[in-house]
Design a protein around this motif. Structure first.
Motif, PDB file in Angstrom:
ATOM      1  N   GLU A 146       0.720  -1.222   0.025  1.00  0.00           N
ATOM      2  CA  GLU A 146       0.235   0.234   0.055  1.00  0.00           C
ATOM      3  C   GLU A 146       1.011   1.252  -0.020  1.00  0.00           C
ATOM      4  O   GLU A 146       0.587   2.230  -0.747  1.00  0.00           O
ATOM      5  CB  GLU A 146      -0.858   0.019   1.233  1.00  0.00           C
ATOM      6  N   GLY A 147       1.873   1.246   0.714  1.00  0.00           N
ATOM      7  CA  GLY A 147       2.774   2.474   0.762  1.00  0.00           C
ATOM      8  C   GLY A 147       3.384   2.841  -0.523  1.00  0.00           C
ATOM      9  O   GLY A 147       3.461   3.825  -0.774  1.00  0.00           O
ATOM     10  N   VAL A 148       3.814   1.766  -1.257  1.00  0.00           N
ATOM     11  CA  VAL A 148       4.391   2.023  -2.607  1.00  0.00           C
ATOM     12  C   VAL A 148       3.536   2.492  -3.609  1.00  0.00           C
ATOM     13  O   VAL A 148       3.471   3.246  -4.324  1.00  0.00           O
ATOM     14  CB  VAL A 148       5.151   0.519  -3.031  1.00  0.00           C
ATOM     15  N   VAL A 149       2.295   1.784  -3.653  1.00  0.00           N
ATOM     16  CA  VAL A 149       1.266   2.007  -4.503  1.00  0.00           C
ATOM     17  C   VAL A 149       0.521   3.533  -4.332  1.00  0.00           C
ATOM     18  O   VAL A 149       0.335   4.221  -5.068  1.00  0.00           O
ATOM     19  CB  VAL A 149      -0.158   0.910  -4.367  1.00  0.00           C
ATOM     20  N   VAL A 150       0.078   3.614  -2.924  1.00  0.00           N
ATOM     21  CA  VAL A 150      -0.283   5.012  -2.658  1.00  0.00           C
ATOM     22  C   VAL A 150       0.666   6.102  -2.959  1.00  0.00           C
ATOM     23  O   VAL A 150       0.267   7.192  -3.666  1.00  0.00           O
ATOM     24  CB  VAL A 150      -0.700   5.185  -1.118  1.00  0.00           C
ATOM     25  N   GLY A 151       2.026   6.016  -2.675  1.00  0.00           N
ATOM     26  CA  GLY A 151       3.074   6.853  -2.676  1.00  0.00           C
ATOM     27  C   GLY A 151       3.189   7.080  -4.386  1.00  0.00           C
ATOM     28  O   GLY A 151       3.262   8.439  -4.827  1.00  0.00           O
ATOM     29  N   ALA A 152       3.295   6.020  -5.066  1.00  0.00           N
ATOM     30  CA  ALA A 152       3.377   6.287  -6.570  1.00  0.00           C
ATOM     31  C   ALA A 152       2.144   6.645  -7.168  1.00  0.00           C
ATOM     32  O   ALA A 152       2.359   7.661  -7.986  1.00  0.00           O
ATOM     33  CB  ALA A 152       3.641   4.911  -7.197  1.00  0.00           C
ATOM     34  N   ALA A 153       0.964   6.529  -6.857  1.00  0.00           N
ATOM     35  CA  ALA A 153      -0.042   6.901  -7.400  1.00  0.00           C
ATOM     36  C   ALA A 153      -0.199   8.614  -6.967  1.00  0.00           C
ATOM     37  O   ALA A 153      -0.600   9.161  -7.811  1.00  0.00           O
ATOM     38  CB  ALA A 153      -1.445   6.374  -6.743  1.00  0.00           C
ATOM     39  N   LEU A 154       0.138   8.931  -5.932  1.00  0.00           N
ATOM     40  CA  LEU A 154      -0.053  10.208  -5.719  1.00  0.00           C
ATOM     41  C   LEU A 154       0.952  11.073  -6.360  1.00  0.00           C
ATOM     42  O   LEU A 154       0.911  12.360  -6.799  1.00  0.00           O
ATOM     43  CB  LEU A 154       0.123  10.705  -4.108  1.00  0.00           C
ATOM     44  N   PHE A 155       2.292  10.479  -6.477  1.00  0.00           N
ATOM     45  CA  PHE A 155       3.171  11.020  -7.242  1.00  0.00           C
ATOM     46  C   PHE A 155       3.025  11.211  -8.777  1.00  0.00           C
ATOM     47  O   PHE A 155       3.335  12.445  -9.260  1.00  0.00           O
ATOM     48  CB  PHE A 155       4.572  10.245  -7.024  1.00  0.00           C
TER      49      PHE A 155
END
Length: 133
Positions: A16-25
């Motif tokens: 989730e951390g990787v996906v949420v961070g990438a999506a927001l980026f």
């Protein structure tokens, strides 16, 4: 059983951390590319703010996941970190359920359930390895 629950929760939060961070980026990049104004804000400032939020939220989720994984490997309960992870996880589950659909909601709900199990497990026994030793 606590170790399995901690590992499931840790892997889920790391993902989730990787996906949420990438999506927001990526959203920050879209805002910059199309010069989108968020309620009259300067697009450059909005892009920087969302990218900072992406890095901070992604890093926090990855750190929580790593801490839970470390607790599982050490076969210890992670009470303080589990409570923080529960609060973050509740927010992520709500946002995911509203924005991304039932499949993502079900995955985050699984992680939330494992965190509840770890938090409510009051046994004083240390977690045991999967091999039963």
């Amino acid at each position: 059983m606590r170790m399995v629950a901690l590992v499931i929760a840790a892997v889920g939060i790391l993902v989730e951390g990787v996906v949420v961070g990438a999506a927001l980026f990526v959203v920050g990049g879209v805002i910059g590319a199309y010069s989108m104004s968020l309620n009259g804000a300067d697009p450059g400032h909005a892009q920087v703010a969302i990218r900072i939020a992406a890095v901070v939220l992604g890093a926090l989720l990855v750190a929580l996941g790593a801490r839970l994984l470390l607790a599982a490997l050490r076969q210890r309960a992670a009470r303080r970190w589990t409570i923080v992870a529960l609060v973050v996880q509740c927010v992520v589950v709500t946002i995911a359920g509203v924005a991304l659909g039932w499949e993502v909601f079900a995955g985050t709900l699984l992680v939330l359930g494992t965190l509840f199990y770890v938090l409510l497990d009051e046994s004083d026994e240390p977690a045991r390895a999967l091999s039963g030793s």
